[in-house]
Design a protein around this motif. Structure first.
Motif, PDB file in Angstrom:
ATOM      1  N   LEU A  91       0.855  -1.183   0.000  1.00 48.73           N
ATOM      2  CA  LEU A  91       0.000   0.000   0.000  1.00 48.73           C
ATOM      3  C   LEU A  91       0.894   1.237   0.000  1.00 48.73           C
ATOM      4  CD1 LEU A  91      -2.741   1.456   0.259  1.00 48.73           C
ATOM      5  CD2 LEU A  91      -2.521   1.186   2.747  1.00 48.73           C
ATOM      6  N   ILE A  92       0.736   2.082  -1.013  1.00 49.65           N
ATOM      7  CA  ILE A  92       1.527   3.298  -1.141  1.00 49.65           C
ATOM      8  C   ILE A  92       0.582   4.486  -1.006  1.00 49.65           C
ATOM      9  CG2 ILE A  92       3.179   4.557  -2.568  1.00 49.65           C
ATOM     10  CD1 ILE A  92       4.058   1.692  -1.814  1.00 49.65           C
ATOM     11  N   ALA A  93       0.940   5.439  -0.151  1.00 46.77           N
ATOM     12  CA  ALA A  93       0.071   6.593   0.124  1.00 46.77           C
ATOM     13  C   ALA A  93       0.869   7.881  -0.005  1.00 46.77           C
ATOM     14  CB  ALA A  93      -0.529   6.479   1.520  1.00 46.77           C
ATOM     15  N   ASP A  94       0.436   8.769  -0.891  1.00 48.03           N
ATOM     16  CA  ASP A  94       1.117  10.040  -1.130  1.00 48.03           C
ATOM     17  C   ASP A  94       0.308  11.189  -0.552  1.00 48.03           C
ATOM     18  OD1 ASP A  94       3.569   9.872  -3.209  1.00 48.03           O
ATOM     19  OD2 ASP A  94       2.146   8.259  -3.626  1.00 48.03           O
ATOM     20  N   TRP A  95       1.015  12.068   0.173  1.00 48.54           N
ATOM     21  CA  TRP A  95       0.405  13.283   0.695  1.00 48.54           C
ATOM     22  C   TRP A  95       0.614  14.392  -0.339  1.00 48.54           C
ATOM     23  CZ3 TRP A  95      -3.222  14.792   3.566  1.00 48.54           C
ATOM     24  CH2 TRP A  95      -3.295  16.096   4.077  1.00 48.54           C
ATOM     25  N   PRO A  96      -0.416  15.177  -0.638  1.00 48.66           N
ATOM     26  CA  PRO A  96      -0.265  16.206  -1.681  1.00 48.66           C
ATOM     27  C   PRO A  96       0.821  17.221  -1.347  1.00 48.66           C
ATOM     28  CG  PRO A  96      -2.579  15.922  -1.048  1.00 48.66           C
ATOM     29  CD  PRO A  96      -1.769  15.157  -0.063  1.00 48.66           C
ATOM     30  N   GLY A  97       1.490  17.708  -2.389  1.00 51.61           N
ATOM     31  CA  GLY A  97       2.457  18.782  -2.230  1.00 51.61           C
ATOM     32  C   GLY A  97       3.870  18.299  -2.011  1.00 51.61           C
ATOM     33  N   GLY A  98       4.748  19.247  -1.831  1.00 52.42           N
ATOM     34  CA  GLY A  98       6.162  18.948  -1.667  1.00 52.42           C
ATOM     35  C   GLY A  98       6.847  18.756  -3.000  1.00 52.42           C
ATOM     36  N   ASP A  99       8.153  18.787  -2.970  1.00 51.70           N
ATOM     37  CA  ASP A  99       8.959  18.689  -4.180  1.00 51.70           C
ATOM     38  C   ASP A  99       8.945  17.254  -4.708  1.00 51.70           C
ATOM     39  OD1 ASP A  99      10.910  18.664  -6.157  1.00 51.70           O
ATOM     40  OD2 ASP A  99      12.447  19.632  -4.933  1.00 51.70           O
ATOM     41  N   PRO A 100       8.370  17.007  -5.884  1.00 48.02           N
ATOM     42  CA  PRO A 100       8.295  15.635  -6.398  1.00 48.02           C
ATOM     43  C   PRO A 100       9.649  15.037  -6.738  1.00 48.02           C
ATOM     44  CG  PRO A 100       7.607  17.200  -8.079  1.00 48.02           C
ATOM     45  CD  PRO A 100       7.767  17.986  -6.810  1.00 48.02           C
ATOM     46  N   ASP A 101      10.666  15.873  -6.839  1.00 53.10           N
ATOM     47  CA  ASP A 101      12.017  15.371  -7.103  1.00 53.10           C
ATOM     48  C   ASP A 101      12.819  15.165  -5.830  1.00 53.10           C
ATOM     49  OD1 ASP A 101      11.796  15.269  -9.922  1.00 53.10           O
ATOM     50  OD2 ASP A 101      12.086  17.441 -10.025  1.00 53.10           O
ATOM     51  N   ASP A 102      12.140  15.274  -4.680  1.00 54.75           N
ATOM     52  CA  ASP A 102      12.793  15.121  -3.375  1.00 54.75           C
ATOM     53  C   ASP A 102      11.802  14.423  -2.453  1.00 54.75           C
ATOM     54  OD1 ASP A 102      14.433  15.294  -1.176  1.00 54.75           O
ATOM     55  OD2 ASP A 102      14.374  17.487  -1.017  1.00 54.75           O
ATOM     56  N   VAL A 103      11.709  13.098  -2.592  1.00 54.50           N
ATOM     57  CA  VAL A 103      10.674  12.320  -1.917  1.00 54.50           C
ATOM     58  C   VAL A 103      11.244  11.671  -0.655  1.00 54.50           C
ATOM     59  CG1 VAL A 103       9.082  10.365  -2.117  1.00 54.50           C
ATOM     60  CG2 VAL A 103       9.502  11.855  -4.095  1.00 54.50           C
ATOM     61  N   LEU A 104      10.559  11.904   0.463  1.00 53.85           N
ATOM     62  CA  LEU A 104      10.868  11.212   1.711  1.00 53.85           C
ATOM     63  C   LEU A 104       9.834  10.115   1.895  1.00 53.85           C
ATOM     64  CD1 LEU A 104      12.483  11.010   4.395  1.00 53.85           C
ATOM     65  CD2 LEU A 104      10.757  12.539   5.393  1.00 53.85           C
ATOM     66  N   MET A 105      10.301   8.866   1.950  1.00 50.41           N
ATOM     67  CA  MET A 105       9.404   7.740   2.168  1.00 50.41           C
ATOM     68  C   MET A 105       9.502   7.260   3.617  1.00 50.41           C
ATOM     69  SD  MET A 105       9.236   5.246  -1.175  1.00 50.41           S
ATOM     70  CE  MET A 105       7.803   4.422  -0.444  1.00 50.41           C
ATOM     71  N   VAL A 106       8.352   6.802   4.135  1.00 52.47           N
ATOM     72  CA  VAL A 106       8.265   6.273   5.495  1.00 52.47           C
ATOM     73  C   VAL A 106       7.546   4.932   5.390  1.00 52.47           C
ATOM     74  CG1 VAL A 106       7.504   6.717   7.852  1.00 52.47           C
ATOM     75  CG2 VAL A 106       8.005   8.649   6.322  1.00 52.47           C
ATOM     76  N   GLY A 107       8.183   3.850   5.843  1.00 57.87           N
ATOM     77  CA  GLY A 107       7.597   2.542   5.613  1.00 57.87           C
ATOM     78  C   GLY A 107       7.676   1.596   6.796  1.00 57.87           C
ATOM     79  N   ALA A 108       6.798   0.597   6.739  1.00 57.43           N
ATOM     80  CA  ALA A 108       6.763  -0.475   7.737  1.00 57.43           C
ATOM     81  C   ALA A 108       6.111  -1.688   7.082  1.00 57.43           C
ATOM     82  CB  ALA A 108       5.963  -0.051   8.969  1.00 57.43           C
ATOM     83  N   HIS A 109       6.540  -2.881   7.466  1.00 58.72           N
ATOM     84  CA  HIS A 109       5.859  -4.043   6.885  1.00 58.72           C
ATOM     85  C   HIS A 109       4.599  -4.353   7.684  1.00 58.72           C
ATOM     86  CE1 HIS A 109       6.821  -7.587   9.538  1.00 58.72           C
ATOM     87  NE2 HIS A 109       7.926  -6.920   9.833  1.00 58.72           N
ATOM     88  N   LEU A 110       3.560  -4.725   6.945  1.00 57.62           N
ATOM     89  CA  LEU A 110       2.242  -4.928   7.536  1.00 57.62           C
ATOM     90  C   LEU A 110       1.936  -6.402   7.779  1.00 57.62           C
ATOM     91  CD1 LEU A 110      -0.381  -3.517   8.427  1.00 57.62           C
ATOM     92  CD2 LEU A 110      -1.122  -3.531   6.037  1.00 57.62           C
TER      93      LEU A 110
END
Length: 318
Positions: A91-110
């Motif tokens: 499951l991938i969830a994007d929050w609107p806004g921010g620089d699309p060329d500078d992505v911070l991902m936060v993850g955990a296995h479910l």
């Protein structure tokens, strides 16, 4: 003339622009994180006692998390893959806004193992990042970087979900990911406070993470130092979903409270708990239920997630 000079100086002072400090990360309510864990427990109980890859309990877990994120305003995508003859999901969830060329991902296995409901491993990390994502929405956070959250499938089968995600991204999209935060087992009953060792300051193990990992480590260590909790480094040993990211040179970091290893006497002196006992006595077992959680460790780590997100995402005031 003195009066005029003072008036001019006062005008300069009062007309200078006021630069607002970035917003502080919110306190993540323990009760809210535990409510998600209760949902994961209920899902497991209703689906054969687990939330494992290829089992109905895992898909129900994805559905629950997706529903909360969709209602909060995230753009969500469920990515499917096949492993071991069964369909898995990220499951991938994007929050609107921010620089699309500078992505911070936060993850955990479910996913859990088939033996039990997997509430510490890894309902705890999944719930902590879910409640942080919901706090982002509740506060209307305006990040400088683009924020993307992920809940991985089939980690217990060898990081299959996160590996599929990273390996199937087009090269340009992969290059946009400039940092990855991983939270796996953050409420162990005999907890330690481990931070992924981005700079390999202890000089052991697999070596430092990719350039930028030390900065992530420093942010997380700074949070724990601020609440008076000592931390120790844990190696990037490839056991969790940061693995596919660091293999591609993406900076990574995160927290971990211990698994099947035994707490040493020195660690018990540092953090309390029981020397000689495993950090998680129910690791990969049927008893990894909602009773298998240290509330203090879970609360501290959930707040560490939020601190890292707010700091590293370049949170801005509206």
């Amino acid at each position: 003339m003195l009066i005029h000079a003072l008036s001019a100086a006062l005008l300069l002072v009062t007309s200078a622009p006021v630069v607002a400090a970035p917003p502080a990360a919110p306190d993540i309510p323990l009760s809210a994180v535990k409510a998600h864990l209760a949902e994961f427990q209920s899902i497991a109980t209703a689906n054969g006692g687990n939330r494992a890859h290829g089992r109905p309990g895992f898909l129900a877990s994805i559905t629950y998390v997706k529903g909360r994120l969709d209602a909060a305003g995230y753009t969500t995508v469920v990515q499917s893959f096949t492993y071991g003859g069964a369909t898995g999901y990220n499951l991938i969830a994007d929050w609107p806004g921010g620089d699309p060329d500078d992505v911070l991902m936060v993850g955990a296995h479910l996913d859990s193992v088939a033996a039990g409901p997997g509430i510490n491993d890894n309902g705890s990390g999944s719930a902590a990042i879910l409640e942080t994502a919901l706090a982002v929405a509740a506060q209307g956070l305006v990040p400088g970087r683009h924020l993307r959250f992920a809940w991985w499938g089939a980690e217990e089968q060898g990081l299959r979900g996160s590996t599929h995600y990273v390996s199937t991204l087009p090269a340009a999209a992969r290059a946009q990911i400039t940092g990855y935060l991983n939270f796996d087992m953050v409420g162990s009953p005999n907890a330690g406070y481990f931070v992924y060792d981005g700079d390999n300051s202890d000089g052991t193990g697999a070596g430092p993470g990719p350039a930028g990992s030390a900065e992530i480590e420093a942010v997380i260590e700074g949070y724990f130092a601020g609440i008076g909790v000592p931390t120790r480094g844990t190696d990037f040993d490839g056991r969790s979903d940061y693995g596919p990211f660091i293999a591609r040179g993406i900076p990574a970091g995160g927290t971990f409270t211990g698994a099947e290893g035994a707490k040493t006497s020195a660690q018990a002196a540092l953090w309390g708990g029981t020397a000689g006992a495993r950090f998680d006595p129910c690791y990969h077992a049927r008893c990894d239920t909602t009773s298998n959680i240290d509330d203090v460790a879970l609360d501290r780590n959930a707040d560490a997630v939020a601190h890292a997100v707010w700091t590293l995402a370049g949170a801005q005031n509206v």
